[in-house]
Write an enzyme that holds these catalytic residues in place. Structure first.
Site, PDB file in Angstrom:
ATOM      1  N   LYS A 237      59.272 110.124  -7.767  1.00 30.21           N
ATOM      2  CA  LYS A 237      59.293 110.564  -6.365  1.00 30.21           C
ATOM      3  C   LYS A 237      59.535 112.069  -6.343  1.00 30.21           C
ATOM      4  O   LYS A 237      60.588 112.536  -6.760  1.00 30.21           O
ATOM      5  CB  LYS A 237      60.402 109.828  -5.608  1.00 30.21           C
ATOM      6  CG  LYS A 237      60.713 110.389  -4.221  1.00 30.21           C
ATOM      7  CD  LYS A 237      61.789 109.593  -3.479  1.00 30.21           C
ATOM      8  CE  LYS A 237      62.204 110.270  -2.182  1.00 30.21           C
ATOM      9  NZ  LYS A 237      63.264 109.543  -1.444  1.00 30.21           N
ATOM     10  N   LYS A 249      67.196 113.485   9.734  1.00 28.27           N
ATOM     11  CA  LYS A 249      68.525 113.312   9.139  1.00 28.27           C
ATOM     12  C   LYS A 249      69.550 114.127   9.924  1.00 28.27           C
ATOM     13  O   LYS A 249      69.237 115.228  10.383  1.00 28.27           O
ATOM     14  CB  LYS A 249      68.520 113.836   7.690  1.00 28.27           C
ATOM     15  CG  LYS A 249      67.865 112.907   6.693  1.00 28.27           C
ATOM     16  CD  LYS A 249      68.008 113.456   5.272  1.00 28.27           C
ATOM     17  CE  LYS A 249      67.257 112.585   4.279  1.00 28.27           C
ATOM     18  NZ  LYS A 249      67.804 111.234   4.132  1.00 28.27           N
ATOM     19  N   GLU A 321      60.797 107.386   3.319  1.00 25.08           N
ATOM     20  CA  GLU A 321      59.478 107.945   2.981  1.00 25.08           C
ATOM     21  C   GLU A 321      59.170 107.846   1.487  1.00 25.08           C
ATOM     22  O   GLU A 321      58.014 107.771   1.095  1.00 25.08           O
ATOM     23  CB  GLU A 321      59.391 109.407   3.447  1.00 25.08           C
ATOM     24  CG  GLU A 321      59.995 110.456   2.488  1.00 25.08           C
ATOM     25  CD  GLU A 321      61.470 110.261   2.170  1.00 25.08           C
ATOM     26  OE1 GLU A 321      62.191 109.681   3.010  1.00 25.08           O
ATOM     27  OE2 GLU A 321      61.914 110.665   1.073  1.00 25.08           O
ATOM     28  N   ARG A 323      59.581 105.483  -0.641  1.00 30.39           N
ATOM     29  CA  ARG A 323      58.918 104.228  -1.022  1.00 30.39           C
ATOM     30  C   ARG A 323      57.442 104.253  -0.632  1.00 30.39           C
ATOM     31  O   ARG A 323      56.612 103.609  -1.257  1.00 30.39           O
ATOM     32  CB  ARG A 323      59.664 103.042  -0.393  1.00 30.39           C
ATOM     33  CG  ARG A 323      59.732 103.072   1.096  1.00 30.39           C
ATOM     34  CD  ARG A 323      60.766 102.113   1.670  1.00 30.39           C
ATOM     35  NE  ARG A 323      62.134 102.612   1.534  1.00 30.39           N
ATOM     36  CZ  ARG A 323      63.207 101.936   1.923  1.00 30.39           C
ATOM     37  NH1 ARG A 323      63.090 100.729   2.440  1.00 30.39           N
ATOM     38  NH2 ARG A 323      64.408 102.458   1.789  1.00 30.39           N
TER      39      ARG A 323
HETATM   40  N1  BES Z   1      66.052 110.693  -0.067  1.00 32.91           N
HETATM   41  C1  BES Z   1      66.731 109.711   0.670  1.00 32.91           C
HETATM   42  C2  BES Z   1      67.789 108.958  -0.159  1.00 32.91           C
HETATM   43  C3  BES Z   1      68.980 109.745  -0.624  1.00 32.91           C
HETATM   44  C4  BES Z   1      70.148 109.739   0.103  1.00 32.91           C
HETATM   45  C5  BES Z   1      68.951 110.433  -1.818  1.00 32.91           C
HETATM   46  C6  BES Z   1      71.240 110.428  -0.350  1.00 32.91           C
HETATM   47  C7  BES Z   1      70.048 111.134  -2.268  1.00 32.91           C
HETATM   48  C8  BES Z   1      71.196 111.119  -1.556  1.00 32.91           C
HETATM   49  C9  BES Z   1      65.744 108.667   1.190  1.00 32.91           C
HETATM   50  O1  BES Z   1      64.481 109.127   1.458  1.00 32.91           O
HETATM   51  C10 BES Z   1      66.316 108.131   2.442  1.00 32.91           C
HETATM   52  O2  BES Z   1      66.488 108.898   3.367  1.00 32.91           O
HETATM   53  N2  BES Z   1      66.602 106.848   2.473  1.00 32.91           N
HETATM   54  C11 BES Z   1      67.185 106.236   3.613  1.00 32.91           C
HETATM   55  C12 BES Z   1      66.571 104.875   3.759  1.00 32.91           C
HETATM   56  C13 BES Z   1      66.874 104.207   5.083  1.00 32.91           C
HETATM   57  C14 BES Z   1      66.193 104.952   6.194  1.00 32.91           C
HETATM   58  C15 BES Z   1      66.401 102.800   5.014  1.00 32.91           C
HETATM   59  C16 BES Z   1      68.696 106.113   3.366  1.00 32.91           C
HETATM   60  O3  BES Z   1      69.112 105.907   2.232  1.00 32.91           O
HETATM   61  O4  BES Z   1      69.443 106.284   4.321  1.00 32.91           O
HETATM   62 ZN    ZN Z   2      64.289 109.943   3.427  1.00 31.50          ZN
HETATM   63 ZN    ZN Z   3      63.857 110.794   0.343  1.00 32.25          ZN
END
Ligand code: BES
Ligand code: ZN
Ligand code: ZN
Length: 474
Positions: A237, A249, A321, A323
């Site tokens: 990724k 975010k 995103e 995934r």
């Molecule tokens: N890149 C983030 C995951 C992440 C979070 C990496 C903290 C490193 C530190 C990923 O794209 C994401 O935002 N995932 C969401 C998924 C949710 C919307 C189902 C998450 O983990 O909150």
């Molecule tokens: Zn994300």
């Molecule tokens: Zn991400």
């Protein structure tokens, strides 16, 4: 930092400083310095170090004679050394045993890392050298030293990439890095642009990229030596920035999201290491380099996307995103690479994985317990930490969509790391289910409070783990 071996008598080696590792908190054998160390309150605990300038000695605690304790100890030693203007440092190879050499080198080179590119007043870098003493410089020792240095340089390359701010590191730059790396390592590199993605129906990856001024790139690195024992595919990724998209975010969570390219960067680091070590394995590195931004053209919650394998995806959260990008990259890999033995994907995929396992540990998921065990063994020998998160029959149902084949988020707040892994599973073809392992590196890839031999910022975790895993296949 230069590291060399010497088989001259230890006392005769002419160095400005000497490191003494104190094992098991035993100060008894330290003769003349014991009393002084006690007065200075030196307890020889892990991570503890002290420089006695008069005797030109650095004492470092090392509670156990185990690899990771040694890495941490030599990392503590190099930090003390670096803070001085001394040029040379000598240390005895622990027990004069070759099995400890790579751990010592890793502690020195990973602990010495600093990212200073964006500091206007840089400390002048004087060339410092570490001399490791052994009674007998064997061919094996020389080989281990050379390999360990290459692996550490690969880890530090990943750290440099991940630490680079997002305005200076976007998909185009990631692609040019890959091209340069390929030249350096004499491997192949193909870069595909958005027109190719459109042509091949990679609608999930394209949607994530749409609102960014930086076009997405699919990078395919190939290392194909003459002698091949296995074929391994690595998928990463490479979100050069993850703002969350329209499901934006919160400010505090957006900071550090330059590190969302860690998976792709680690894949580059592994490719570098494998090529430098000349392992007899065909290795493919597929990286989805994309920036997730907002704007009038952004993909939206409620959109339905069509991935490369025809699966329709209901978008319910644009922050899930990674995934989507991986879905298309996994299809690309399986459609284009023949005779695959293993597929490993690396991604900072979920915050839920960090909640589940803590910030030091990579989450591993998949259908094949044998591969998981191989990865556990690789973790033990490399010093990286992994924890297994189990699939089960109930969790896949949480990804059901009323309108499309699958939703990009789970309908439950629980088990988010595993449901993300199960989303990816939808894009692993039946014949490859048992060859696949998903590694969620969201926790260890970026360090906010330094730990072990990782300074603040990117850790490069995944490189040493994967190299150990690949070596174990031979
Ligand atoms: N890149 C983030 C995951 C992440 C979070 C990496 C903290 C490193 C530190 C990923 O794209 C994401 O935002 N995932 C969401 C998924 C949710 C919307 C189902 C998450 O983990 O909150
Ligand atoms: Zn994300
Ligand atoms: Zn991400």
């Amino acid at each position: 930092m230069n590291i060399v071996l010497s088989d001259e008598k230890f006392k005769k080696i002419d160095a400005n400083l000497e490191v003494i590792l104190v094992f098991d908190k035993k100060l008894e054998n330290l003769e003349q310095d014991k009393a002084l160390l006690e007065i200075l309150n030196f307890k020889a605990e892990d991570e503890e170090s002290i420089l006695l300038p008069e005797g030109k000695k650095i004492y470092v605690g090392c509670e156990k004679k185990e690899l990771d304790n040694i890495r941490i100890a030599t990392s503590a030693a190099v930090k003390k050394f670096k803070a001085t203007k001394f040029k040379t440092l000598k240390i005895e190879l622990v027990d004069d045993n070759e099995e400890y050499l790579s751990a010592m080198v890793e502690g020195f080179l990973l602990g010495n890392y600093e990212f200073t590119k964006y500091k206007s007043s840089k400390k002048e870098k004087s060339k410092q050298e570490i001399i490791i003493h052994t009674n007998n410089i064997t061919k094996d020792l020389k080989h281990i030293l050379k390999e360990s240095i290459e692996i550490c340089e690969s880890v530090n390359m990943v750290r440099d990439i991940v630490n680079t701010p997002p305005d200076d590191f976007y998909p185009d730059i990631m692609a040019s890095h890959a091209v340069d790396l390929a030249k350096e390592c004499k491997i192949e590199c193909k870069v595909y642009d958005d027109k190719y993605l459109q042509d091949k129906g990679m609608g999930a990856m394209l949607a994530v990229a749409r609102a960014s001024r930086h076009k997405p790139k699919l990078i395919h690195l190939t290392y194909s030596p003459k002698r091949i024992k296995k074929t391994v595919v690595l998928v990463g990724k490479g979100l050069t920035y993850d703002s969350g998209g329209l499901s934006l975010k919160p400010s505090d969570f957006m900071v550090t999201m330059k590190a969302d390219k860690s998976g792709g960067s680690v894949v580059m680091g592994i490719m570098r290491a494998v090529a430098k070590l000349g392992l007899p394995i065909e290795v493919h590195g597929i990286i989805g380099a994309v920036e997730n931004m907002i704007g009038g053209n952004a993909y939206k919650p409620d959109d339905v996307l069509v991935a490369k394998n025809g699966t329709t995806i209901e978008v319910r959260n644009t922050d899930a995103e990674g995934r989507l990008v991986l879905a298309d990259c996994l299809c690309y890999a399986q459609d284009n690479i023949k005779d695959i033995d293993y597929i490993l994907d690396f991604a900072t995929l979920t915050g839920a994985c960090v909640v589940a396992l803590g910030e030091y540990t990579t989450g591993i998921m998949g259908h094949n317990n044998k591969i998981k065990h191989q990865m556990f063994d690789a973790a033990n020998s490399s010093g990286e930490l992994v924890g297994s998160l189990p699939f089960n029959r109930y969790l896949p149902k949480l990804l059901k969509s009323e309108i499309a084949d699958i939703s990009n988020i789970s309908s439950s707040r629980y088990g988010g790391a595993i449901t993300a892994g199960l989303f990816l599973d939808k894009f692993i073809y039946e014949e490859n289910k048992d060859k696949w392992l998903h590694l969620d590196i969201a926790g260890p890839s970026y360090v906010e409070k330094p730990w072990g031999y990782n300074p603040h910022g990117a850790s490069g975790s995944g490189v040493r783990l994967a190299v150990s895993f690949l070596k174990s296949l031979l």
